[in-house]
Design an enzyme around this catalytic site. Structure first.
Site, PDB file in Angstrom:
ATOM      1  N   ASP A  16       0.854  -1.191   0.000  1.00 26.92           N
ATOM      2  CA  ASP A  16       0.000   0.000   0.000  1.00 26.92           C
ATOM      3  C   ASP A  16       0.890   1.242   0.000  1.00 26.92           C
ATOM      4  O   ASP A  16       1.615   1.491   0.963  1.00 26.92           O
ATOM      5  CB  ASP A  16      -0.901  -0.013   1.238  1.00 26.92           C
ATOM      6  CG  ASP A  16      -2.024   1.008   1.146  1.00 26.92           C
ATOM      7  OD1 ASP A  16      -2.101   1.717   0.129  1.00 26.92           O
ATOM      8  OD2 ASP A  16      -2.821   1.100   2.098  1.00 26.92           O
ATOM      9  N   ASP A 112      -2.661   2.548  -6.398  1.00 28.87           N
ATOM     10  CA  ASP A 112      -1.580   2.627  -5.423  1.00 28.87           C
ATOM     11  C   ASP A 112      -1.518   1.444  -4.460  1.00 28.87           C
ATOM     12  O   ASP A 112      -0.886   1.530  -3.413  1.00 28.87           O
ATOM     13  CB  ASP A 112      -1.699   3.922  -4.614  1.00 28.87           C
ATOM     14  CG  ASP A 112      -2.992   3.983  -3.803  1.00 28.87           C
ATOM     15  OD1 ASP A 112      -3.902   3.175  -4.075  1.00 28.87           O
ATOM     16  OD2 ASP A 112      -3.089   4.851  -2.909  1.00 28.87           O
ATOM     17  N   GLU A 113      -2.152   0.324  -4.794  1.00 31.87           N
ATOM     18  CA  GLU A 113      -2.057  -0.827  -3.904  1.00 31.87           C
ATOM     19  C   GLU A 113      -2.267  -2.122  -4.686  1.00 31.87           C
ATOM     20  O   GLU A 113      -2.922  -2.151  -5.730  1.00 31.87           O
ATOM     21  CB  GLU A 113      -3.077  -0.739  -2.767  1.00 31.87           C
ATOM     22  CG  GLU A 113      -4.514  -0.731  -3.231  1.00 31.87           C
ATOM     23  CD  GLU A 113      -5.506  -0.749  -2.079  1.00 31.87           C
ATOM     24  OE1 GLU A 113      -5.330  -1.578  -1.157  1.00 31.87           O
ATOM     25  OE2 GLU A 113      -6.457   0.051  -2.113  1.00 31.87           O
TER      26      GLU A 113
END
Length: 416
Positions: A16, A112-113
């Site tokens: 993350d 973003d993860e």
């Protein structure tokens, strides 16, 4: 190193990125580091909402979804920048390229993860060592911080990555649940929102421990099958695999926009619907899919929304076809009140290669005229393979490793 890995289970990482948009801007311009920074829309318009902010800004109470004017009131020194999505997509691609150096089983979740199954990566080190290597490599090569959860399944890995930010590495096992998870209120459990938490509270379920030992019949009667799934997760059970192809699992493609000001001007509203239809058509083309249902959303000045949709006989993907249906839906269901937001969505999407057109009296002649061409194409495909030639409808999906938009961000964030 095999001793660090379970004989029958899996080892999953959840990576993350920390304050991703703000961190990317800081990596691009190091003079921003250490300063309160917020990424937001146009402060002069009502979409001036904080998308993300640096940890320095959070120290002043600035939060995601907060109006810019309120954020500036809390932090007068706040630096506000508009999002640069091309920059973020590039950084996202770099991050996922690094993850794929450690395992082929990488599942992007958003820009973003993502999850990484490192069960068969034992030659690279222990799970914690691999997590440390990934974290160090992303920081050294991209100048971006991240937190990583290490666990036997996706739910626990996601929960673990949230436990220490920024730059944390957290291991969470099933045996850790009684001490680390069960004492928490259910609203703090990943996958439970405010409405679900209120329903659980109404059943006397206040903590994650209460949920872990809740009555199955009661849960299912109030929350359906999702109630049983939540109970399983509270017990650390999650059977979902890390699926690299899940990025292509989507059922709808849509775009919406908040208008600069409330308006009743029909010409302007239809122009917005046309623009939205064009965006939806472009994204359908990129994904190589067509929509079987078109939906329109109208939100008035009181923030009351209505959505109306129409199931089509034939799947559509062209701007003109989408607009024709969207316009008709809007004209039939708009009550004349000032409009604040409009949205157009193509639902029930299908792969172009799998779409079958239900020919009617008017389309039959046009399609029949193309039959000689289709016959030639079919013969070439039979001789040289299915992918040797296409009928001019192939989008730009390209290789799966290089291929995402709006993150509500759904999963088109890796598109080139």
């Amino acid at each position: 190193m095999k001793n660090f890995y379970p004989k029958n289970g899996r080892v999953i990482l959840h990576v993350d990125m920390n304050s991703f948009y703000a961190s990317v801007e800081m990596a691009y311009d190091p003079t921003l580091k250490g300063k309160p920074l917020a990424i937001a829309g146009n402060p002069e318009e009502r979409r001036g909402i904080v998308v993300t902010c640096s940890y320095e800004a959070r120290g002043f109470g600035v939060k995601t979804t907060m109006p810019v004017w309120e954020a500036k009131r809390l932090c007068p020194e706040l630096i506000v920048m508009r999002p640069n999505f091309e920059r973020y997509r590039s950084a996202s691609k770099g991050m996922f390229d690094i993850l794929r150096q450690y395992s082929e089983l990488v599942e992007p979740v958003s820009i973003d993860e993502g999850y990484v199954d490192i069960t068969d990566s034992f030659e690279l080190g222990s799970p914690v060592e691999i997590a440390g290597q990934i974290q160090s490599q992303i920081l050294s090569q991209l100048d971006l911080p991240c937190s990583i959860g290490v666990a036997p399944n996706k739910f626990l890995a996601k929960t673990a990555s949230d436990m220490k930010k920024p730059m944390g590495i957290t291991v969470l096992r099933k045996r850790d649940l009684p001490a680390k998870i069960w004492p928490l209120p259910v609203i703090d459990m990943h996958g439970i929102g405010e409405k679900t938490a209120l329903k659980l509270n109404g059943m006397g379920i206040e903590t994650c421990r209460d949920l872990a030992f809740a009555n199955d019949i009661q849960l299912k009667s109030r929350l359906g099958i999702n109630g049983l799934r939540l109970k399983e997760k509270a017990n650390g059970i999650d059977r979902r695999i890390v699926d690299p192809d899940s990025i292509y699992d989507y059922k709808s493609v849509g775009n919406s926009t908040t208008l600069p000001k409330d308006t009743t001007n029909q010409h302007d509203l239809l122009a917005v619907i046309l623009q939205l239809s064009e965006k939806v058509a472009s994204r359908l083309h990129q994904k190589d899919v067509l929509g079987m249902t078109i939906q329109v959303m109208i939100k008035d000045k009181f923030r009351k929304s209505i959505t109306r949709s129409r199931k089509l006989e034939n799947p559509v993907g062209k701007k003109e076809d989408i607009y024709a249906v969207a316009k008709d839906l809007f004209m039939k269901h708009w009550n004349g009140e000032p409009v604040r937001l409009l949205g157009v969505t193509a639902q029930d999407v299908v792969e172009k290669s799998e779409a079958t057109e239900q020919l009617d009296l008017f389309s039959y002649k046009k399609e029949a005229e193309k039959e000689p061409l289709y016959k030639v194409v079919s013969e070439l495909q039979d001789k040289y393979g299915k992918d040797s030639i296409a009928r001019g409808i192939k989008g730009s999906k390209g290789a799966r490793n290089d291929t995402k938009t709006d993150t509500s961000f759904n999963k088109d964030f890796l598109r080139d």
